[in-house]
Scaffold this motif. Structure first.
Motif, PDB file in Angstrom:
ATOM      1  N   ARG B  58       0.844  -1.191   0.000  1.00 58.15           N
ATOM      2  CA  ARG B  58       0.000   0.000   0.000  1.00 58.15           C
ATOM      3  C   ARG B  58       0.877   1.238   0.000  1.00 58.15           C
ATOM      4  O   ARG B  58       1.993   1.236   0.516  1.00 58.15           O
ATOM      5  CB  ARG B  58      -0.916  -0.004   1.233  1.00 58.15           C
ATOM      6  N   ASP B  59       0.344   2.284  -0.547  1.00 56.58           N
ATOM      7  CA  ASP B  59       1.067   3.543  -0.628  1.00 56.58           C
ATOM      8  C   ASP B  59       1.485   4.013   0.764  1.00 56.58           C
ATOM      9  O   ASP B  59       0.702   3.953   1.719  1.00 56.58           O
ATOM     10  CB  ASP B  59       0.135   4.588  -1.270  1.00 56.58           C
ATOM     11  N   ARG B  60       2.745   4.460   0.851  1.00 61.63           N
ATOM     12  CA  ARG B  60       3.297   4.819   2.152  1.00 61.63           C
ATOM     13  C   ARG B  60       2.540   5.978   2.809  1.00 61.63           C
ATOM     14  O   ARG B  60       2.333   6.002   4.011  1.00 61.63           O
ATOM     15  CB  ARG B  60       4.784   5.173   1.999  1.00 61.63           C
ATOM     16  N   GLU B  61       2.124   6.931   1.982  1.00 64.29           N
ATOM     17  CA  GLU B  61       1.392   8.081   2.531  1.00 64.29           C
ATOM     18  C   GLU B  61       0.004   7.659   3.023  1.00 64.29           C
ATOM     19  O   GLU B  61      -0.491   8.177   4.019  1.00 64.29           O
ATOM     20  CB  GLU B  61       1.295   9.209   1.505  1.00 64.29           C
ATOM     21  N   GLU B  62      -0.598   6.705   2.316  1.00 69.48           N
ATOM     22  CA  GLU B  62      -1.894   6.186   2.783  1.00 69.48           C
ATOM     23  C   GLU B  62      -1.723   5.517   4.143  1.00 69.48           C
ATOM     24  O   GLU B  62      -2.508   5.738   5.071  1.00 69.48           O
ATOM     25  CB  GLU B  62      -2.452   5.180   1.767  1.00 69.48           C
ATOM     26  N   MET B  63      -0.649   4.716   4.284  1.00 73.25           N
ATOM     27  CA  MET B  63      -0.402   4.049   5.565  1.00 73.25           C
ATOM     28  C   MET B  63      -0.126   5.071   6.660  1.00 73.25           C
ATOM     29  O   MET B  63      -0.597   4.936   7.785  1.00 73.25           O
ATOM     30  CB  MET B  63       0.758   3.057   5.435  1.00 73.25           C
ATOM     31  N   ARG B  64       0.628   6.112   6.324  1.00 67.47           N
ATOM     32  CA  ARG B  64       0.924   7.158   7.306  1.00 67.47           C
ATOM     33  C   ARG B  64      -0.375   7.792   7.812  1.00 67.47           C
ATOM     34  O   ARG B  64      -0.546   8.055   9.000  1.00 67.47           O
ATOM     35  CB  ARG B  64       1.820   8.238   6.668  1.00 67.47           C
ATOM     36  N   ARG B  65      -1.332   8.026   6.876  1.00 74.64           N
ATOM     37  CA  ARG B  65      -2.606   8.630   7.298  1.00 74.64           C
ATOM     38  C   ARG B  65      -3.374   7.696   8.227  1.00 74.64           C
ATOM     39  O   ARG B  65      -3.969   8.138   9.204  1.00 74.64           O
ATOM     40  CB  ARG B  65      -3.444   8.994   6.062  1.00 74.64           C
ATOM     41  N   LYS B  75       1.569   5.471  17.438  1.00 71.37           N
ATOM     42  CA  LYS B  75       2.161   6.593  16.676  1.00 71.37           C
ATOM     43  C   LYS B  75       3.669   6.444  16.514  1.00 71.37           C
ATOM     44  O   LYS B  75       4.251   7.022  15.598  1.00 71.37           O
ATOM     45  CB  LYS B  75       1.849   7.934  17.349  1.00 71.37           C
ATOM     46  N   ASP B  76       4.312   5.685  17.411  1.00 71.57           N
ATOM     47  CA  ASP B  76       5.775   5.560  17.311  1.00 71.57           C
ATOM     48  C   ASP B  76       6.202   4.786  16.053  1.00 71.57           C
ATOM     49  O   ASP B  76       7.375   4.801  15.691  1.00 71.57           O
ATOM     50  CB  ASP B  76       6.386   4.946  18.582  1.00 71.57           C
ATOM     51  N   LEU B  77       5.241   4.138  15.383  1.00 70.89           N
ATOM     52  CA  LEU B  77       5.570   3.507  14.095  1.00 70.89           C
ATOM     53  C   LEU B  77       6.172   4.526  13.132  1.00 70.89           C
ATOM     54  O   LEU B  77       7.062   4.205  12.348  1.00 70.89           O
ATOM     55  CB  LEU B  77       4.308   2.918  13.446  1.00 70.89           C
ATOM     56  N   LEU B  78       5.674   5.755  13.204  1.00 69.01           N
ATOM     57  CA  LEU B  78       6.097   6.783  12.245  1.00 69.01           C
ATOM     58  C   LEU B  78       7.566   7.150  12.386  1.00 69.01           C
ATOM     59  O   LEU B  78       8.175   7.636  11.430  1.00 69.01           O
ATOM     60  CB  LEU B  78       5.222   8.038  12.384  1.00 69.01           C
ATOM     61  N   LEU B  84       7.872  -1.641   8.675  1.00 69.79           N
ATOM     62  CA  LEU B  84       7.154  -2.209   9.830  1.00 69.79           C
ATOM     63  C   LEU B  84       5.678  -1.840   9.843  1.00 69.79           C
ATOM     64  O   LEU B  84       4.926  -2.311  10.698  1.00 69.79           O
ATOM     65  CB  LEU B  84       7.780  -1.705  11.142  1.00 69.79           C
ATOM     66  N   TRP B  85       5.252  -0.977   8.926  1.00 69.61           N
ATOM     67  CA  TRP B  85       3.892  -0.434   9.022  1.00 69.61           C
ATOM     68  C   TRP B  85       2.804  -1.387   8.525  1.00 69.61           C
ATOM     69  O   TRP B  85       1.655  -1.318   8.968  1.00 69.61           O
ATOM     70  CB  TRP B  85       3.774   0.873   8.221  1.00 69.61           C
ATOM     71  N   HIS B  86       3.157  -2.257   7.554  1.00 69.36           N
ATOM     72  CA  HIS B  86       2.090  -2.999   6.856  1.00 69.36           C
ATOM     73  C   HIS B  86       1.361  -3.996   7.764  1.00 69.36           C
ATOM     74  O   HIS B  86       0.210  -4.321   7.492  1.00 69.36           O
ATOM     75  CB  HIS B  86       2.643  -3.716   5.624  1.00 69.36           C
ATOM     76  N   GLY B  87       2.008  -4.454   8.833  1.00 68.13           N
ATOM     77  CA  GLY B  87       1.333  -5.393   9.737  1.00 68.13           C
ATOM     78  C   GLY B  87       0.202  -4.717  10.492  1.00 68.13           C
ATOM     79  O   GLY B  87      -0.980  -5.035  10.300  1.00 68.13           O
ATOM     80  N   PRO B  88       0.540  -3.744  11.357  1.00 64.40           N
ATOM     81  CA  PRO B  88      -0.526  -3.066  12.116  1.00 64.40           C
ATOM     82  C   PRO B  88      -1.536  -2.338  11.228  1.00 64.40           C
ATOM     83  O   PRO B  88      -2.752  -2.395  11.488  1.00 64.40           O
ATOM     84  CB  PRO B  88       0.230  -2.076  13.015  1.00 64.40           C
ATOM     85  N   ALA B 110      -1.223  -7.970  12.907  1.00 67.25           N
ATOM     86  CA  ALA B 110      -0.634  -6.700  13.354  1.00 67.25           C
ATOM     87  C   ALA B 110       0.813  -6.873  13.811  1.00 67.25           C
ATOM     88  O   ALA B 110       1.662  -6.035  13.532  1.00 67.25           O
ATOM     89  CB  ALA B 110      -1.484  -6.093  14.473  1.00 67.25           C
ATOM     90  N   CYS B 111       1.110  -7.970  14.516  1.00 66.32           N
ATOM     91  CA  CYS B 111       2.458  -8.098  15.110  1.00 66.32           C
ATOM     92  C   CYS B 111       3.344  -9.084  14.371  1.00 66.32           C
ATOM     93  O   CYS B 111       4.387  -9.476  14.901  1.00 66.32           O
ATOM     94  CB  CYS B 111       2.355  -8.432  16.595  1.00 66.32           C
ATOM     95  N   HIS B 112       2.982  -9.443  13.131  1.00 64.33           N
ATOM     96  CA  HIS B 112       3.748 -10.525  12.499  1.00 64.33           C
ATOM     97  C   HIS B 112       5.193 -10.151  12.174  1.00 64.33           C
ATOM     98  O   HIS B 112       6.057 -11.013  12.130  1.00 64.33           O
ATOM     99  CB  HIS B 112       3.032 -11.072  11.248  1.00 64.33           C
TER     100      HIS B 112
END
Lengths: 192, 192
Positions: B58-65, B75-78, B84-88, B110-112
């Motif tokens: 998925r688009d990184r900016e979409e995931m950020r939103r 929020k610390d994912l950012l 690391l974002w695609h799981g959660p 989420a935690c894979h």
């Protein structure tokens, strides 16, 4: 407070065995050298070095009571190895028993074994001095000493990394502050 | 919800490239094998395996939103690597886009990548399956596969340890949940 080296050494000596007292002197001298190299207040580094292991041989049950009763001490220490307690507990004891009022010195004593996130300059000096003092023979310490000739953050990072690797190889848990120190220093270096 | 393998695979396929789709099948089959070995619900393992990388491309900016706007996402994912974002994020997206209602499956997705403290049995199955599926060639993976023949916790610990060591050797930060997984699994094993 003006440091009186002899008075402070005289104060800690009854609490340490000969070997630990000699370690204390080497940490103090290393902390002074690092401060002369990287800047900072030499008197604070000297006092923190002298006092850093004050609680090293205090009774474990006495330390446990301090952790349970003093609101400033993190309770999660109790679920980690007691070898980590003397820093934070010593910092609090020194306020009462030595009259230590310098919060920066107190904080550097508290985190000298584990490191932590956002260490101050003095925190780093004491954490590193305790790791590289000339009596230490940890695997990899020579490389950390070499790094400490030119870069305080990189040397602290190497010390934290070595500690994590050492504990992982021994199948031991790692106190979270050491992980936080690693991540924080790594980010500082990556972003510098 | 009854898993329909073909329907679920048909759902994720458009979101993955061929290589990642093949990885997904291998993770699913490995998760089923691990569940047959260590117990648990095979259908949950199968569904979590199929869906685990749903948001991988998925688009990184979409995931950020999503991270900024969904209160469940830390929020610390950012401040950590976007890998690391695609799981959660995927776990949350799947509730909306797939109608995923199984909280246990959602949590395992989420935690894979990172692991976490107190992983459920299913969390461990998916975390481990993603690490050891037959296409993986990480350094040390063969040893983890061997351990996974007999001990789920020890195999997850070895995977977390390898990940920490790998990142430290690459001078990269480590997401705190991976440290927490390490400490938690180490304590479970030391106290067992």
């Amino acid at each position: 407070m003006r440091v009186n080296r002899e008075q402070a050494l005289h104060f800690v000596k009854p609490h340490l065995n000969t070997e630990r007292f000699e370690h204390t002197i080497r940490v103090t001298d290393t902390a002074i050298q690092l401060t002369e190299r990287f800047g900072g207040d030499v008197e604070q580094a000297e006092l923190a070095g002298i006092l850093h292991d004050y609680a090293k041989y205090r009774d474990r049950e006495e330390m446990r009571r301090w952790i349970l009763q003093d609101h400033r001490l993190p309770k999660d220490l109790l679920s980690h190895h007691h070898g980590l307690w003397h820093g934070p507990v010593g910092a609090v004891m020194l306020e009462f028993e030595y009259g230590l009022e310098d919060r920066e010195v107190s904080q550097a004593i508290a985190c000298h074994t584990t490191g932590k996130k956002n260490m101050s300059h003095l925190d780093k000096i004491i954490f590193l001095a305790d790791y590289i003092e000339p009596g230490r023979t940890f695997p990899g310490v020579e490389e950390v000493r070499k790094t400490a000739e030119s870069d305080l953050n990189k040397a602290c990072l190497a010390a934290a990394s070595n500690t994590i690797t050492f504990l992982m190889n021994k199948h031991q848990p790692v106190y979270p502050d050491t992980f936080h120190a690693y991540n924080n220093l790594q980010n500082i270096i990556l972003n510098s």
